[in-house]
Design a protein around this motif. Structure first.
Motif, mmCIF file in Angstrom:
data_model
loop_
_atom_site.group_PDB
_atom_site.id
_atom_site.type_symbol
_atom_site.label_atom_id
_atom_site.label_comp_id
_atom_site.label_asym_id
_atom_site.label_seq_id
_atom_site.Cartn_x
_atom_site.Cartn_y
_atom_site.Cartn_z
ATOM 1 N N GLY A 21 0.786 -1.225 0.000
ATOM 2 C CA GLY A 21 0.000 0.000 0.000
ATOM 3 C C GLY A 21 0.817 1.274 0.000
ATOM 4 O O GLY A 21 0.250 2.363 0.029
ATOM 5 N N ARG A 53 -0.626 -4.354 -3.414
ATOM 6 C CA ARG A 53 -1.950 -4.346 -2.780
ATOM 7 C C ARG A 53 -1.823 -4.382 -1.259
ATOM 8 O O ARG A 53 -0.853 -4.896 -0.715
ATOM 9 C CB ARG A 53 -2.777 -5.505 -3.309
ATOM 10 C CG ARG A 53 -3.087 -5.315 -4.784
ATOM 11 C CD ARG A 53 -3.807 -6.508 -5.393
ATOM 12 N NE ARG A 53 -3.980 -6.288 -6.807
ATOM 13 C CZ ARG A 53 -5.076 -5.768 -7.356
ATOM 14 N NH1 ARG A 53 -6.105 -5.444 -6.604
ATOM 15 N NH2 ARG A 53 -5.151 -5.586 -8.650
ATOM 16 N N SER A 63 -0.234 -3.295 -7.604
ATOM 17 C CA SER A 63 -1.460 -2.531 -7.827
ATOM 18 C C SER A 63 -1.376 -1.793 -9.149
ATOM 19 O O SER A 63 -0.303 -1.589 -9.707
ATOM 20 C CB SER A 63 -1.659 -1.515 -6.707
ATOM 21 O OG SER A 63 -2.003 -2.162 -5.507
ATOM 22 N N ASP A 64 -2.533 -1.368 -9.631
ATOM 23 C CA ASP A 64 -2.594 -0.600 -10.861
ATOM 24 C C ASP A 64 -2.139 0.835 -10.588
ATOM 25 O O ASP A 64 -2.584 1.461 -9.627
ATOM 26 C CB ASP A 64 -4.018 -0.584 -11.413
ATOM 27 C CG ASP A 64 -4.525 -1.982 -11.727
ATOM 28 O OD1 ASP A 64 -3.711 -2.819 -12.162
ATOM 29 O OD2 ASP A 64 -5.730 -2.224 -11.535
ATOM 30 N N GLN A 102 -6.450 -1.161 -2.963
ATOM 31 C CA GLN A 102 -6.612 -2.454 -3.627
ATOM 32 C C GLN A 102 -6.100 -3.546 -2.701
ATOM 33 O O GLN A 102 -5.030 -3.410 -2.123
ATOM 34 C CB GLN A 102 -5.841 -2.464 -4.944
ATOM 35 C CG GLN A 102 -6.297 -1.405 -5.908
ATOM 36 C CD GLN A 102 -5.403 -1.337 -7.126
ATOM 37 O OE1 GLN A 102 -4.841 -2.337 -7.561
ATOM 38 N NE2 GLN A 102 -5.268 -0.160 -7.697
ATOM 39 N N THR A 103 -6.886 -4.612 -2.550
ATOM 40 C CA THR A 103 -6.487 -5.709 -1.675
ATOM 41 C C THR A 103 -6.352 -6.994 -2.476
ATOM 42 O O THR A 103 -6.737 -7.072 -3.630
ATOM 43 C CB THR A 103 -7.518 -5.920 -0.546
ATOM 44 O OG1 THR A 103 -8.771 -6.291 -1.128
ATOM 45 C CG2 THR A 103 -7.680 -4.676 0.286
ATOM 46 N N SER A 104 -5.836 -8.017 -1.817
ATOM 47 C CA SER A 104 -5.713 -9.328 -2.456
ATOM 48 C C SER A 104 -5.543 -10.374 -1.371
ATOM 49 O O SER A 104 -5.391 -10.065 -0.200
ATOM 50 C CB SER A 104 -4.487 -9.366 -3.370
ATOM 51 O OG SER A 104 -3.324 -9.437 -2.574
ATOM 52 N N VAL A 109 -5.559 -12.299 -8.232
ATOM 53 C CA VAL A 109 -6.466 -11.163 -8.225
ATOM 54 C C VAL A 109 -7.920 -11.618 -8.346
ATOM 55 O O VAL A 109 -8.820 -11.033 -7.775
ATOM 56 C CB VAL A 109 -6.115 -10.200 -9.379
ATOM 57 C CG1 VAL A 109 -7.095 -9.054 -9.452
ATOM 58 C CG2 VAL A 109 -4.718 -9.662 -9.207
ATOM 59 N N ALA A 113 -9.225 -10.761 -4.538
ATOM 60 C CA ALA A 113 -8.943 -9.332 -4.605
ATOM 61 C C ALA A 113 -10.183 -8.513 -4.328
ATOM 62 O O ALA A 113 -11.299 -8.926 -4.601
ATOM 63 C CB ALA A 113 -8.393 -8.980 -5.978
ATOM 64 N N GLU A 115 -11.397 -4.221 -4.477
ATOM 65 C CA GLU A 115 -11.028 -2.855 -4.801
ATOM 66 C C GLU A 115 -12.146 -1.940 -4.333
ATOM 67 O O GLU A 115 -13.313 -2.279 -4.418
ATOM 68 C CB GLU A 115 -10.821 -2.680 -6.301
ATOM 69 C CG GLU A 115 -9.613 -3.404 -6.828
ATOM 70 C CD GLU A 115 -9.279 -3.046 -8.264
ATOM 71 O OE1 GLU A 115 -9.975 -2.193 -8.846
ATOM 72 O OE2 GLU A 115 -8.323 -3.610 -8.784
#
Length: 131
Positions: A21, A53, A63-64, A102-104, A109, A113, A115
């Motif tokens: 993060g 994430r 993450s994106d 964003q998590t996972s 994903v 995942a 979001e």
């Protein structure tokens, strides 16, 4: 502004892994213009790059990256015993689809995942009263 963060665990099970993060690179740029007295137009852009994430302690799912553009109009009006500042901000001006959280499950994903997407283009307005 540009911020570089090298946030790694120093010991324990995840030693050498990046803290999830926490983006490695954050870039902010802005420009403001006052076409006449008491009125301002500001444009600011934020780019966030290279982070994992939130609960990906193994650093397997990046993450994106995203960039967000905001436009603000501000007008200041003095009164005898108070000052007002009116503003109108258009956030996410380019309607970028992005998520700052964003998590996972740190495996994939698709099955683990989550979001919390940020809102699409939207307008925020208000007034500040100082007396």
């Amino acid at each position: 502004t540009y911020t570089f963060v090298d946030a790694e665990f120093r010991k324990g099970q995840f030693k050498g892994h990046t803290f999830p993060g926490t983006p490695d690179h954050t870039f902010n740029a802005g420009i403001g213009y006052s076409p006449f007295q008491s009125f301002w137009v500001n444009l600011d852009w934020q780019l966030v790059h290279d982070f994992f994430r939130i609960n990906d302690f193994n650093n397997t799912l990046p993450s994106d990256n995203y960039g967000v553009l905001n436009l603000t109009f501000q007008y200041e009006r003095p009164f005898p015993r108070a000052n007002t500042r009116w503003f109108l901000t258009i956030r996410n001006l380019t309607n970028e689809e992005y998520s700052s959280f964003q998590t996972s499950n740190a495996t994939n994903v698709n099955t683990g995942a989550g979001e919390n997407p940020m809102p699409p283009i939207h307008v925020v307005g208000g007034m500040t009263l100082e007396f």
